[in-house]
Design an enzyme around this catalytic site. Structure first.
Site, PDB file in Angstrom:
ATOM      1  N   GLU A  20       3.118  -9.983   6.527  1.00  0.00           N
ATOM      2  CA  GLU A  20       3.752  -8.055   6.112  1.00  0.00           C
ATOM      3  C   GLU A  20       2.171  -8.113   5.053  1.00  0.00           C
ATOM      4  OE1 GLU A  20       7.518  -8.398   5.166  1.00  0.00           O
ATOM      5  OE2 GLU A  20       8.656  -9.361   7.079  1.00  0.00           O
ATOM      6  N   ASN A  65      10.430 -17.040   8.034  1.00  0.00           N
ATOM      7  CA  ASN A  65       9.461 -15.803   7.857  1.00  0.00           C
ATOM      8  C   ASN A  65      10.623 -15.468   6.696  1.00  0.00           C
ATOM      9  OD1 ASN A  65       7.011 -14.260   8.105  1.00  0.00           O
ATOM     10  ND2 ASN A  65       9.361 -11.871   7.944  1.00  0.00           N
ATOM     11  N   ASP A  83       0.583  -7.113   2.582  1.00  0.00           N
ATOM     12  CA  ASP A  83      -0.224  -6.297   1.872  1.00  0.00           C
ATOM     13  C   ASP A  83      -0.150  -6.266   0.095  1.00  0.00           C
ATOM     14  OD1 ASP A  83       2.621  -6.222   1.166  1.00  0.00           O
ATOM     15  OD2 ASP A  83       3.409  -4.224   1.567  1.00  0.00           O
ATOM     16  N   HIS A 119       3.606 -10.272   0.819  1.00  0.00           N
ATOM     17  CA  HIS A 119       3.216  -9.363  -0.351  1.00  0.00           C
ATOM     18  C   HIS A 119       2.938  -8.849  -1.929  1.00  0.00           C
ATOM     19  CE1 HIS A 119       5.182  -6.979   2.892  1.00  0.00           C
ATOM     20  NE2 HIS A 119       6.409  -7.615   3.430  1.00  0.00           N
ATOM     21  N   GLU A 127      14.390 -14.359   6.097  1.00  0.00           N
ATOM     22  CA  GLU A 127      14.986 -14.289   4.245  1.00  0.00           C
ATOM     23  C   GLU A 127      15.294 -15.081   3.034  1.00  0.00           C
ATOM     24  OE1 GLU A 127      14.406 -10.608   3.347  1.00  0.00           O
ATOM     25  OE2 GLU A 127      12.103 -10.446   3.594  1.00  0.00           O
TER      26      GLU A 127
HETATM   27  O1  G3I Z   1      14.629   6.500   8.902  1.00  0.00           O
HETATM   28  C1  G3I Z   1      15.523   6.645   7.118  1.00  0.00           C
HETATM   29  C2  G3I Z   1      15.645   8.920   7.727  1.00  0.00           C
HETATM   30  O2  G3I Z   1      16.366   8.631   8.347  1.00  0.00           O
HETATM   31  C3  G3I Z   1      16.442   8.255   5.942  1.00  0.00           C
HETATM   32  O3  G3I Z   1      16.410   9.722   5.535  1.00  0.00           O
HETATM   33  C4  G3I Z   1      16.329   7.510   4.691  1.00  0.00           C
HETATM   34  C5  G3I Z   1      16.502   8.118   3.222  1.00  0.00           C
HETATM   35  O4  G3I Z   1      16.680   6.781   2.547  1.00  0.00           O
HETATM   36  O5  G3I Z   1      16.332   6.275   5.415  1.00  0.00           O
HETATM   37  C6  G3I Z   1      15.031   6.143   6.200  1.00  0.00           C
HETATM   38  O6  G3I Z   1      15.371   4.728   6.786  1.00  0.00           O
HETATM   39  C7  G3I Z   1      14.093   3.775   5.508  1.00  0.00           C
HETATM   40  C8  G3I Z   1      13.256   2.619   6.378  1.00  0.00           C
HETATM   41  O7  G3I Z   1      12.983   1.871   5.466  1.00  0.00           O
HETATM   42  C9  G3I Z   1      12.630   3.596   7.229  1.00  0.00           C
HETATM   43  O8  G3I Z   1      11.562   4.286   6.642  1.00  0.00           O
HETATM   44  C10 G3I Z   1      15.543   2.670   4.848  1.00  0.00           C
HETATM   45  O9  G3I Z   1      16.363   3.782   4.395  1.00  0.00           O
HETATM   46  C11 G3I Z   1      14.738   1.537   4.187  1.00  0.00           C
HETATM   47  O10 G3I Z   1      15.626   1.055   3.512  1.00  0.00           O
HETATM   48  C12 G3I Z   1      13.845   0.981   5.260  1.00  0.00           C
HETATM   49  O11 G3I Z   1      13.114   0.025   4.512  1.00  0.00           O
HETATM   50  C13 G3I Z   1      12.679  -1.084   4.543  1.00  0.00           C
HETATM   51  C14 G3I Z   1      12.545  -1.416   4.166  1.00  0.00           C
HETATM   52  O12 G3I Z   1      12.135  -2.777   4.768  1.00  0.00           O
HETATM   53  C15 G3I Z   1      14.595  -2.603   4.889  1.00  0.00           C
HETATM   54  O13 G3I Z   1      14.765  -3.614   3.646  1.00  0.00           O
HETATM   55  C16 G3I Z   1      10.820  -0.769   5.131  1.00  0.00           C
HETATM   56  O14 G3I Z   1      10.766   0.506   5.905  1.00  0.00           O
HETATM   57  C17 G3I Z   1      10.159  -2.307   6.074  1.00  0.00           C
HETATM   58  O15 G3I Z   1       9.010  -1.478   5.463  1.00  0.00           O
HETATM   59  C18 G3I Z   1      10.913  -3.408   5.030  1.00  0.00           C
HETATM   60  O16 G3I Z   1      10.357  -4.335   5.318  1.00  0.00           O
HETATM   61  C19 G3I Z   1      10.501  -5.104   5.304  1.00  0.00           C
HETATM   62  C20 G3I Z   1      10.752  -6.501   6.026  1.00  0.00           C
HETATM   63  O17 G3I Z   1      11.115  -5.680   7.279  1.00  0.00           O
HETATM   64  C21 G3I Z   1      10.909  -7.902   5.082  1.00  0.00           C
HETATM   65  N1  G3I Z   1      10.681  -8.122   4.157  1.00  0.00           N
HETATM   66  C22 G3I Z   1      10.124  -7.323   3.298  1.00  0.00           C
HETATM   67  C23 G3I Z   1       9.260  -5.746   3.822  1.00  0.00           C
HETATM   68  C24 G3I Z   1       9.510  -5.260   2.377  1.00  0.00           C
HETATM   69  O18 G3I Z   1      10.678  -4.648   1.911  1.00  0.00           O
END
Ligand code: G3I
Length: 478
Positions: free
Chosen positions: A273, A207, A275, A244, A165
């Site tokens: 990715e 990516n 969806d 996405h 990105e």
């Molecule tokens: O694990 C912690 C948890 O302990 C905590 O209580 C909670 C509070 O907010 O956060 C949890 O972590 C989160 C994590 O996902 C696991 O669920 C983060 O806040 C959250 O920011 C994170 O989001 C991820 C996101 O990337 C971050 O940018 C998504 O799961 C993940 O699917 C997403 O994936 C991205 C790709 O890497 C790049 N392309 C876009 C895609 C979708 O946004």
């Protein structure tokens, strides 16, 4: 590429050739090879096309046997959703933590799957210490991170998202402003060179998202970067399209053009990715469109969805995945599976705009026998009520694809087409139809009822052996 289906076909052809000798002795022989086996899972169906089908996987999947079972059954490429990102693997500077990433990578490898590494360098999900760095200090920290993580996983990764990105949204076509970008415009190529040194066996990918529509400035900007990298020998092997989608950002109708044009630069392309928010048939149709686009480009080597169940998605309220929250297959799942089993309709070369010649996709010898327009074979003299149209598909130096559309003139309950090849041509793959082989260069493909005006399509690959003549095709119906 050799797939299980190809090998079956090759074995069948040898059998048919042997039986052909008996036929010469005036014995009437009609041999039908088993109908083309349809893949019953996403990974099996994709493998029949020479591609993988993957999913993102999070550490919490190990706590849910239902999700884990689906992951194991349906997918053969795994991306860690968050566990291999910079904040997870280097939480404090030079203290690396691979426990969560290793759990996913080891599970994948133990279950015969491949792994897509995500992601070595990204403006987002940086550990706090890195967010506070800049300039040469940050550049060196980034390169150290790329090197150490790629070395740790050396030999276990099919492809790395080396940089994620890095381009801005909107019409600027500019790089995204970030602390990494501010270290100098060459930070991306520096990351790729470090990754290549650390794990020479992994494919190295750029990516990004919102790069699906060929006419968008961001797509063009990434394309120009990849073109520049290829021309200067920067080690890049692939481009990932996150894909996405939602109602405000639907699957573009020119998706195959985008994928094809990137592939024509000499890189693999992958949907990384996927969806699509929505439900029912409209969601299913969009998933189908993405699969068709990938199947239409030889160097689109696989598709990964961003999670298994809707409830696992980063945007779960949009129900964007292939399984519902209970693990049931959705309409979108069936649509994807059916399209994988039907195969694609290969398109010629890269696309309509700005095509760059790719020797592996566009053979240098342009066969003079191949007309540029698609001839229509008239209905057979046998008086059937169907007609067939042959259209040329993708061509390689040793083989070409052909597509046949069968159209009903009046209601029909079944149709039979006969595809006649010329020596020394042999068919190596068939998709979208059930084939039998009454003689070595004669293939019969049959199908069921069609209403008046309705049509259906099947396709095949011909190993031409130097003879580029199109097959002749006839149709009869009952
Ligand atoms: O694990 C912690 C948890 O302990 C905590 O209580 C909670 C509070 O907010 O956060 C949890 O972590 C989160 C994590 O996902 C696991 O669920 C983060 O806040 C959250 O920011 C994170 O989001 C991820 C996101 O990337 C971050 O940018 C998504 O799961 C993940 O699917 C997403 O994936 C991205 C790709 O890497 C790049 N392309 C876009 C895609 C979708 O946004």
């Amino acid at each position: 590429m050799t797939t299980p289906r190809h090998r079956n076909r090759q074995a069948s052809r040898r059998l048919v050739a042997a039986v052909g000798g008996l036929a010469a002795a005036a014995i009437a022989v009609s041999l039908a090879v088993p109908a083309q086996a349809a893949g019953s899972t996403l990974q099996a169906a994709a493998a029949e096309t020479g591609r993988y089908f993957g999913t993102a996987m999070a550490g919490h999947y190990f706590n849910n046997s239902g999700t884990l079972n689906i992951t194991n059954r349906e997918f053969n490429m795994i991306t860690a959703e968050n566990e291999m990102k910079m904040d997870a693997t280097e939480p404090s500077q030079n203290n690396f933590n691979y426990s969560s990433g290793d759990q996913i990578v080891n599970w994948a490898l133990q279950n015969g799957k491949r792994v897509r590494g995500h992601a070595l360098a990204w403006h987002s999900q940086q550990p706090g210490w890195m967010q506070n760095q800049s300039g040469t200090t940050l550049r060196n920290s980034m390169l150290n991170h790329v090197t150490k993580v790629a070395q740790h996983y050396k030999g276990k990764i099919y492809a790395w998202d080396v940089v994620n990105e890095a381009f801005a949204d909107g019409s600027s076509g500019a790089r995204r402003d970030s602390n990494l970008q501010r270290t100098g415009n060459d930070w991306i190529e520096a990351a790729f060179r470090a990754a290549r040194s650390a794990d020479p066996g992994a494919k190295l990918c750029y990516n990004d998202y919102n790069t699906d529509n060929w006419s968008h400035a961001k797509t063009q900007a990434v394309y120009n970067m990849v073109k520049d990298f290829k021309s200067r020998g920067v080690p890049i092997d692939c481009v990932g399209f996150q894909a996405h989608f939602n109602s405000g950002n639907p699957v573009p109708s020119n998706y195959h053009t985008t994928l094809g044009n990137f592939a024509a630069l000499g890189v693999d392309v992958q949907i990384t990715e996927l969806d699509i928010e929505g439900s029912g048939s409209s969601q299913a149709d969009q998933f189908k469109g993405v699969v068709q686009a990938c199947l239409s480009v030889a160097r689109c080597t696989g598709i990964t969805v961003w999670g298994v169940k809707d409830s696992d998605s980063w945007r779960s309220s949009g129900t964007p995945l292939l399984f519902d929250g209970s693990g049931n297959k959705k309409q979108a799942y069936t649509s994807v599976l059916n399209q994988l089993n039907a195969g694609g309709t290969p398109v010629e070369g890269g696309g309509t705009t700005n095509p760059t010649q790719n020797p592996t996709q566009n053979p240098t010898q342009n066969p003079t026998q191949n007309p540029t327009t698609n001839p229509t074979t008239p209905p057979p003299t046998g008086g059937g009520s169907c007609s067939v149209t042959y259209s040329e598909g993708q061509k390689w130096s040793d083989r070409f694809n052909g597509n046949v559309t069968v159209r009903a003139n009046g209601n029909i309950s079944s149709w039979t087409t006969t595809v006649q090849l010329q020596y020394p041509q042999l068919i190596s793959a068939v998709w979208g139809g059930q084939a039998s082989w009454p003689a070595q260069r004669t293939m019969v493909v049959q199908g069921g009822s069609l209403a008046n005006g309705q049509s259906t399509t099947f396709g095949f690959t011909v190993n031409h052996g130097g003879n580029w003549t199109w097959p002749s095709i006839s149709c009869s119906a009952s």
